[in-house]
Write an enzyme that holds these catalytic residues in place. Structure first.
Site, PDB file in Angstrom:
ATOM      1  N   LYS A 107       0.804  -1.317  -0.165  1.00 44.51           N
ATOM      2  CA  LYS A 107       0.098   0.083   0.046  1.00 44.51           C
ATOM      3  C   LYS A 107       0.856   1.294   0.020  1.00 44.51           C
ATOM      4  O   LYS A 107       0.228   2.424  -0.496  1.00 44.51           O
ATOM      5  CB  LYS A 107      -0.996  -0.004   1.126  1.00 44.51           C
ATOM      6  CG  LYS A 107      -2.050  -0.850   0.879  1.00 44.51           C
ATOM      7  CD  LYS A 107      -3.027  -0.781   2.277  1.00 44.51           C
ATOM      8  CE  LYS A 107      -4.322  -1.583   1.923  1.00 44.51           C
ATOM      9  NZ  LYS A 107      -5.328  -1.473   2.719  1.00 44.51           N
ATOM     10  N   ASP A 143     -10.369   2.971   0.970  1.00 46.56           N
ATOM     11  CA  ASP A 143     -10.772   2.148   2.281  1.00 46.56           C
ATOM     12  C   ASP A 143     -11.759   3.120   3.017  1.00 46.56           C
ATOM     13  O   ASP A 143     -12.712   2.604   3.512  1.00 46.56           O
ATOM     14  CB  ASP A 143      -9.417   1.886   3.174  1.00 46.56           C
ATOM     15  CG  ASP A 143      -8.614   0.810   2.504  1.00 46.56           C
ATOM     16  OD1 ASP A 143      -9.081  -0.158   2.117  1.00 46.56           O
ATOM     17  OD2 ASP A 143      -7.318   0.618   3.047  1.00 46.56           O
TER      18      ASP A 143
HETATM   19  P1  NDP Z   1      -2.751  -2.033  11.225  1.00 44.18           P
HETATM   20  O1  NDP Z   1      -1.862  -3.170  11.428  1.00 44.18           O
HETATM   21  O2  NDP Z   1      -2.150  -0.957  10.240  1.00 44.18           O
HETATM   22  O3  NDP Z   1      -3.405  -1.400  12.506  1.00 44.18           O
HETATM   23  C1  NDP Z   1      -3.851  -2.441  13.530  1.00 44.18           C
HETATM   24  C2  NDP Z   1      -4.598  -1.425  14.384  1.00 44.18           C
HETATM   25  O4  NDP Z   1      -5.058  -2.258  15.629  1.00 44.18           O
HETATM   26  C3  NDP Z   1      -3.453  -0.714  15.430  1.00 44.18           C
HETATM   27  O5  NDP Z   1      -4.094   0.423  15.836  1.00 44.18           O
HETATM   28  C4  NDP Z   1      -3.109  -1.410  16.599  1.00 44.18           C
HETATM   29  O6  NDP Z   1      -2.495  -0.837  17.717  1.00 44.18           O
HETATM   30  C5  NDP Z   1      -4.623  -2.190  17.208  1.00 44.18           C
HETATM   31  N1  NDP Z   1      -4.521  -3.461  17.900  1.00 44.18           N
HETATM   32  C6  NDP Z   1      -4.014  -4.434  17.361  1.00 44.18           C
HETATM   33  N2  NDP Z   1      -4.261  -5.434  18.188  1.00 44.18           N
HETATM   34  C7  NDP Z   1      -4.817  -4.694  19.192  1.00 44.18           C
HETATM   35  C8  NDP Z   1      -4.907  -5.275  20.717  1.00 44.18           C
HETATM   36  N3  NDP Z   1      -4.779  -6.466  21.094  1.00 44.18           N
HETATM   37  N4  NDP Z   1      -5.406  -4.180  21.690  1.00 44.18           N
HETATM   38  C9  NDP Z   1      -5.584  -2.805  20.930  1.00 44.18           C
HETATM   39  N5  NDP Z   1      -5.226  -2.357  19.545  1.00 44.18           N
HETATM   40  C10 NDP Z   1      -4.797  -3.355  19.182  1.00 44.18           C
HETATM   41  O7  NDP Z   1      -3.957  -2.835  10.736  1.00 44.18           O
HETATM   42  P2  NDP Z   1      -5.112  -1.839   9.495  1.00 44.18           P
HETATM   43  O8  NDP Z   1      -5.477  -0.749  10.163  1.00 44.18           O
HETATM   44  O9  NDP Z   1      -4.857  -2.149   7.995  1.00 44.18           O
HETATM   45  O10 NDP Z   1      -6.225  -3.150   9.822  1.00 44.18           O
HETATM   46  C11 NDP Z   1      -7.002  -3.071  11.070  1.00 44.18           C
HETATM   47  C12 NDP Z   1      -8.214  -4.076  10.759  1.00 44.18           C
HETATM   48  O11 NDP Z   1      -9.099  -3.185   9.612  1.00 44.18           O
HETATM   49  C13 NDP Z   1      -8.184  -5.422  10.284  1.00 44.18           C
HETATM   50  O12 NDP Z   1      -8.914  -6.199  11.138  1.00 44.18           O
HETATM   51  C14 NDP Z   1      -8.453  -5.227   8.884  1.00 44.18           C
HETATM   52  O13 NDP Z   1      -8.619  -6.489   8.292  1.00 44.18           O
HETATM   53  C15 NDP Z   1      -9.569  -4.358   8.843  1.00 44.18           C
HETATM   54  N6  NDP Z   1      -9.863  -3.686   7.448  1.00 44.18           N
HETATM   55  C16 NDP Z   1     -11.167  -3.687   6.959  1.00 44.18           C
HETATM   56  C17 NDP Z   1     -11.412  -3.099   5.910  1.00 44.18           C
HETATM   57  C18 NDP Z   1     -12.983  -3.366   5.337  1.00 44.18           C
HETATM   58  O14 NDP Z   1     -13.137  -2.728   4.229  1.00 44.18           O
HETATM   59  N7  NDP Z   1     -13.674  -3.828   5.971  1.00 44.18           N
HETATM   60  C19 NDP Z   1     -10.603  -2.458   5.026  1.00 44.18           C
HETATM   61  C20 NDP Z   1      -9.012  -2.212   5.546  1.00 44.18           C
HETATM   62  C21 NDP Z   1      -8.696  -3.014   6.893  1.00 44.18           C
HETATM   63  P3  NDP Z   1      -0.963  -0.334  17.931  1.00 44.18           P
HETATM   64  O15 NDP Z   1      -0.833   0.670  17.299  1.00 44.18           O
HETATM   65  O16 NDP Z   1      -0.976  -0.270  19.482  1.00 44.18           O
HETATM   66  O17 NDP Z   1      -0.361  -1.601  17.538  1.00 44.18           O
END
Ligand code: NDP
Length: 320
Positions: A107, A143
Site C-alpha cells: 500500500k 478504504d
Molecule cells: P494495522 O496493522 O495498520 O493497525 C492495527 C491497529 O489495531 C493498530 O492501531 C493496533 O494498535 C490495533 N491493535 C491490534 N491489536 C490490538 C490489541 N490487542 N489491543 C488494542 N489495539 C490493537 O491494520 P489495519 O489498520 O490495516 O487493519 C485493521 C483492521 O481493519 C483489520 O482487521 C483489517 O482486516 C480491517 N480492514 C477492514 C477493511 C474493510 O473494508 N472492512 C479495510 C481495511 C482494513 P497499535 O498501534 O497499538 O499496534
C-alpha cells in the site's frame, strides 16, 4: 451459475463448451465460488496485487458485481511478492489492465510506481486502488471512502463527532475521509500512544476537522458528545473473535452509531454489545463492499449492485 455468450459459433466456443461439459469435477471446480461471465474472448482486466493473497475475498465480490451488470470485465487475484511489485505493475500496463487494488504489503511502496496521487491518498499516505489511464497510473485510497459510503444511508458524516479506536492503516483512512466529508471532530484512541498522537496531529493539521488523541485507559468511556464510535483495530477478527475492545459499553448512548471495520465475523462482540445498548450498528462487510463499489466506479464508470456483492461476500466468507 455460468453465463457465457459468445459472438459466434467458433472452434473456440466449441472448446469452451467441451470444457464446460466435461467431467462434473472439472466443471464444479471451474464454477466454485462465484459466477463466471464470458462475454468475449478478450475481457477488460482488473485485479489485486498482495501477499499473501489466497484469503482475499475481493475477487468474489468484484466478479459477482461485474456479472450482475453484464460487464465484460474480470478481476484477478494475484500473489505478488514485494520484490516483484515493479514487474507486476509493468505487466498490468503492458496488458492494458483498467487498474488494480493493492493490499498488504504494497500500500505504501506502490506510490513509487505512480504518476499521480488523489488528494485523499496523499493525505492518507497509502494507496489501495490504482487506475491506469492511457498508461498513466493514478493512486487512490478507497478504504475510508468505502466506510463513509456505508455510513451515509444511516447517518450524515457532516458534523459528526467521531471516536476512532486504532491508528493503523484503516483508522488513518477513515479519519481522513470522515474529515474530508465534514466531520466536526475526531478523537483517536490507540493502544500505542505515539502512533495515536501522530495520526491525530496529522488529521488536525491537514484537514478542517478538530482531531485529538486520548489515551486508551481501562474500560475506556466513550466521550459524552460522540455521535459515532468505530473499531478500526484488528480486535475481534476471526479466529480471535472472542477478543473485544476494552470499552465501557454503558458509556454508549443509544443514539451513537457504532461501527466495526472487521468483516469476519460481521457481528463482532463490539457490535453485539453496542446493539444490546440500543445503538445502530455498521459492520465491516458494508465497508468492504462499498470500497469495491467505489473501485469499480473508478475503473469502469459503472455503479455495481451492492446487494449482489454483499451476497457474494457472505457466500465467500460462509456467513449465513
Ligand atoms: P494495522 O496493522 O495498520 O493497525 C492495527 C491497529 O489495531 C493498530 O492501531 C493496533 O494498535 C490495533 N491493535 C491490534 N491489536 C490490538 C490489541 N490487542 N489491543 C488494542 N489495539 C490493537 O491494520 P489495519 O489498520 O490495516 O487493519 C485493521 C483492521 O481493519 C483489520 O482487521 C483489517 O482486516 C480491517 N480492514 C477492514 C477493511 C474493510 O473494508 N472492512 C479495510 C481495511 C482494513 P497499535 O498501534 O497499538 O499496534
Amino acid at each position: 451459475m455460468l453465463r457465457y455468450s459468445l459472438n459466434a459459433a467458433s472452434s473456440c466456443s466449441t472448446r469452451w463448451q467441451a470444457l464446460l461439459n466435461s467431467t462434473a469435477a472439472t466443471r464444479d471446480d471451474f464454477l466454485r465460488g462465484y459466477t463466471v461471465v464470458m462475454m468475449s474472448f478478450l475481457p477488460k482486466i482488473t485485479g489485486s496485487f498482495s501477499s499473501p493473497a489466497a484469503d482475499n475475498p475481493t475477487v468474489a465480490v468484484m466478479e459477482a458485481g461485474y456479472a450482475a451488470r453484464n460487464l465484460d470485465i474480470r478481476y484477478i487475484n494475484c500473489e505478488v511478492a514485494p520484490e516483484r511489485l515493479a514487474d507486476a505493475v509493468s505487466g498490468a500496463i503492458a496488458m492494458g489492465w483498467l487498474g488494480f487494488n493493492c493490499s498488504l504489503p504494497h500500500k505504501e511502496r506502490i506510490i513509487d510506481h505512480l504518476d499521480e496521487l488523489s488528494p485523499s491518498a496523499t493525505l492518507i499516505g497509502a494507496v489501495n486502488t490504482v487506475i491506469i489511464n492511457e498508461g498513466r497510473l493514478i493512486g487512490e485510497n478507497t478504504d475510508g471512502q468505502g466506510f463513509v459510503e456505508a455510513l451515509r444511508p444511516v447517518s450524515d458524516p457532516l458534523g459528526a463527532r467521531a471516536v476512532i479506536f486504532g491508528a493503523g492503516g484503516a483508522a488513518r483512512a477513515i479519519a481522513v475521509e470522515l474529515a474530508l466529508a465534514g466531520a466536526h471532530s475526531i478523537v483517536i484512541v490507540n493502544r500505542s500512544p505515539a502512533k495515536g498522537e501522530k495520526l491525530a496531529d496529522h488529521v488536525n493539521s491537514q484537514t478542517d476537522a478538530d482531531c485529538s488523541f486520548l489515551a486508551w485507559t481501562p474500560q475506556f468511556s466513550v466521550p459524552d458528545d460522540s455521535t459515532l464510535a468505530i473499531n478500526a483495530t484488528s480486535l475481534g477478527f476471526y479466529p480471535d473473535h472472542q477478543e473485544t475492545l476494552d470499552v465501557d459499553v454503558e458509556s454508549l448512548r443509544p443514539d451513537v452509531i457504532v461501527a466495526d471495520v472487521v468483516p469476519n465475523p460481521p457481528e463482532t462482540l463490539w457490535l453485539q454489545a453496542a446493539a444490546a445498548a440500543g445503538c445502530v450498528t455498521l459492520n465491516g462487510i458494508g465497508m468492504l463492499v462499498n470500497q469495491a463499489l467505489v473501485n469499480a466506479r473508478l475503473w469502469t464508470g459503472q455503479t455495481l449492485d451492492t446487494t449482489v456483492m454483499h451476497q457474494a461476500l457472505s457466500k465467500a466468507l460462509q456467513i449465513s
